[in-house]
Design a protein around this motif. Structure first.
Motif, PDB file in Angstrom:
ATOM      1  N   GLU A 154     -24.972  17.621  12.796  1.00 32.85           N
ATOM      2  CA  GLU A 154     -23.565  17.392  12.461  1.00 32.85           C
ATOM      3  C   GLU A 154     -22.703  17.364  13.719  1.00 32.85           C
ATOM      4  OE1 GLU A 154     -19.969  19.439   9.824  1.00 32.85           O
ATOM      5  OE2 GLU A 154     -22.031  20.158   9.622  1.00 32.85           O
ATOM      6  N   ALA A 155     -22.972  18.285  14.645  1.00 36.07           N
ATOM      7  CA  ALA A 155     -22.201  18.338  15.888  1.00 36.07           C
ATOM      8  C   ALA A 155     -22.445  17.101  16.752  1.00 36.07           C
ATOM      9  CB  ALA A 155     -22.547  19.603  16.663  1.00 36.07           C
ATOM     10  N   VAL A 159     -19.638  14.700  18.378  1.00 36.00           N
ATOM     11  CA  VAL A 159     -19.537  14.415  19.814  1.00 36.00           C
ATOM     12  C   VAL A 159     -19.584  12.906  20.045  1.00 36.00           C
ATOM     13  CG1 VAL A 159     -20.703  14.672  22.035  1.00 36.00           C
ATOM     14  CG2 VAL A 159     -20.464  16.656  20.521  1.00 36.00           C
ATOM     15  N   GLY A 160     -20.577  12.235  19.475  1.00 36.66           N
ATOM     16  CA  GLY A 160     -20.591  10.776  19.431  1.00 36.66           C
ATOM     17  C   GLY A 160     -20.818  10.049  20.738  1.00 36.66           C
ATOM     18  N   VAL A 185     -28.801   9.977   9.772  1.00 36.30           N
ATOM     19  CA  VAL A 185     -28.143   8.723   9.396  1.00 36.30           C
ATOM     20  C   VAL A 185     -26.692   8.987   9.020  1.00 36.30           C
ATOM     21  CG1 VAL A 185     -28.053   7.024   7.527  1.00 36.30           C
ATOM     22  CG2 VAL A 185     -30.198   7.435   8.734  1.00 36.30           C
ATOM     23  N   TRP A 186     -26.467  10.032   8.212  1.00 38.42           N
ATOM     24  CA  TRP A 186     -25.089  10.400   7.831  1.00 38.42           C
ATOM     25  C   TRP A 186     -24.239  10.654   9.073  1.00 38.42           C
ATOM     26  CZ3 TRP A 186     -22.894  15.241   8.924  1.00 38.42           C
ATOM     27  CH2 TRP A 186     -21.600  15.431   8.409  1.00 38.42           C
ATOM     28  N   ALA A 187     -24.778  11.379  10.046  1.00 33.84           N
ATOM     29  CA  ALA A 187     -24.028  11.680  11.267  1.00 33.84           C
ATOM     30  C   ALA A 187     -23.727  10.407  12.055  1.00 33.84           C
ATOM     31  CB  ALA A 187     -24.814  12.665  12.133  1.00 33.84           C
ATOM     32  N   LEU A 188     -24.665   9.477  12.105  1.00 33.57           N
ATOM     33  CA  LEU A 188     -24.411   8.202  12.789  1.00 33.57           C
ATOM     34  C   LEU A 188     -23.258   7.449  12.120  1.00 33.57           C
ATOM     35  CD1 LEU A 188     -28.030   6.909  13.472  1.00 33.57           C
ATOM     36  CD2 LEU A 188     -26.298   7.390  15.212  1.00 33.57           C
TER      37      LEU A 188
END
Length: 394
Positions: A154-155, A159-160, A185-188
């Motif tokens: 999630e972090a 940050v991305g 995938v959700w985080a992306l």
């Protein structure tokens, strides 16, 4: 406690700071430090307490106590900013500055043996998004602790950075646990960069059937137009589009997808057909409006009322912020592999237009008329009007 009883918070703060720095007992120092944080929150003096605590984190002799206090401090600061009333741009700048100031002790906390401390540090890094945290978070995301792994994924999405995206893409493609792949995938889907978009297209194109809905959802969250070809490619889901593919196509709202959505609107899957009507309404051009008007009159249509609502709201996308907020809540894994996740269910419910109220029916009918065949328009008599009213209300 004497200064507290006397109502002298500044003197109490000074006394507590002295105990934290000088007490030989770790328990006393920790208790005094936490009371110091409570006092700082109550009197808006977190900046002053940061000046006291941050230098202490480098003290190796009592590193454990001071590190806990510093992480607690930055957690309180981040929460205060996140839930405060600053304008969004000012809040984001302030959180970024907190991440910059706290990066060193927060990274030190990630290497500590205390799991609770590591979890707190990840929460702060997720809120403040320092780019320098990505390598350490990537290592935790690939680790064996399931709780820390989920938090780290999630972090990384928050940050991305390029490093974060590369780590998430690797997890989405290669991890042995399906839930980990879905979470990556959700985080992306929360990362706005072009690298994240390319990674999602690659994952979708190569994913097994069970992961395709989650990946389509992430593509839809980003409204990623360059993924449209991958979503509508023949054979994507045994030759048929699924609900999440249709949701993503609707979110993208590209006029070239009108034929795909028109076909999906005739599906026997009611939620899927309703999502297709919603997508045509989002596109809102003349071809899309004609398709919606035709669905209102189509014999046997199960989504005529949805098409009418979509026609009324033609071209509007004012619900996107709500959909983004729903997506951004961490999803719970499905209880059964073949069941939709709660996130998918919430997004469908929030997207599909409600039944048109009876007071709005005349407006929906009038909106449909310009896009109907002239022969249908000539048959516009009161009896036909009442028939259509009953059809839409039903």
């Amino acid at each position: 406690s004497v200064y507290r009883d006397l109502g002298q918070p500044l003197r109490e703060e000074q006394a507590l700071a002295r105990i934290v720095r000088e007490s030989p007992d770790a328990g006393d120092a920790l208790e005094a430090g936490r009371r110091l944080l409570q006092l700082a929150v109550a009197h808006d003096r977190l900046g002053s307490v940061e000046e006291v605590l941050r230098p202490l984190a480098a003290n190796r002799a009592r590193r454990g106590v001071f590190l806990k206090l510093v992480v607690d401090l930055y957690q309180v600061i981040a929460q205060t900013l996140t839930f405060g009333d600053l304008p969004r741009a000012d809040r984001e700048r302030a959180l970024t500055d907190v991440g910059r100031r706290g990066l060193k002790p927060l990274l030190d906390a990630l290497g500590d043996s205390d799991i609770a401390l590591r979890a707190k540090a990840i929460d702060v890094l997720s809120a403040t998004r320092p780019s320098g945290a990505a390598p350490a978070l990537a290592r935790l995301a690939e680790g064996s602790d399931p709780l820390l792994r989920g938090q780290a994924i999630e972090a990384l999405g928050a940050v991305g950075t390029e490093t974060a995206v590369a780590a998430l893409a690797r997890l989405a493609r290669e991890h042995s646990d399906q839930n980990v792949r879905a979470l990556a995938v959700w985080a992306l889907g929360r990362v706005p960069s072009s690298e994240a978009g390319q990674a999602l297209v690659a994952v979708y194109s190569g994913a097994k059937m069970r992961l395709k809905p989650s990946t389509a959802l992430a593509i839809g969250r980003r409204a990623q137009a360059d993924a449209l070809v991958a979503l509508v490619a023949p054979g994507g889901r045994r030759g048929r589009l699924g609900r999440m593919e249709v949701w993503a196509i609707a979110r993208i709202a590209d006029p070239s997808s009108v034929p795909v959505l028109r076909e999906a609107m005739a599906s026997s899957d009611l939620p899927l057909a309703s999502l297709a009507a919603w997508g045509l309404g989002r596109i809102g051009d003349a071809v899309a409006r004609h398709a919606l008007a035709g669905e209102i009159w189509r014999p046997g249509s199960r989504v005529g009322h949805v098409a009418a609502r979509a026609l009324l709201a033609s071209g509007r996308r004012d619900g996107d912020a709500e959909l983004d907020a729903i997506y951004d809540l961490p999803p719970a894994p499905p209880k059964r592999r073949r069941k939709a996740t709660k996130l998918e269910e919430r997004l469908i419910a929030a997207s599909v237009p409600a039944t048109v109220a009876s007071a709005e029916l005349p407006a929906a009918v009038e909106a449909a008329l310009p896009f109907l065949r002239p022969v249908v328009a000539k048959l516009w008599v009161p009896a036909t009007r009442e028939t259509l009213r009953g059809f839409l209300a039903g």
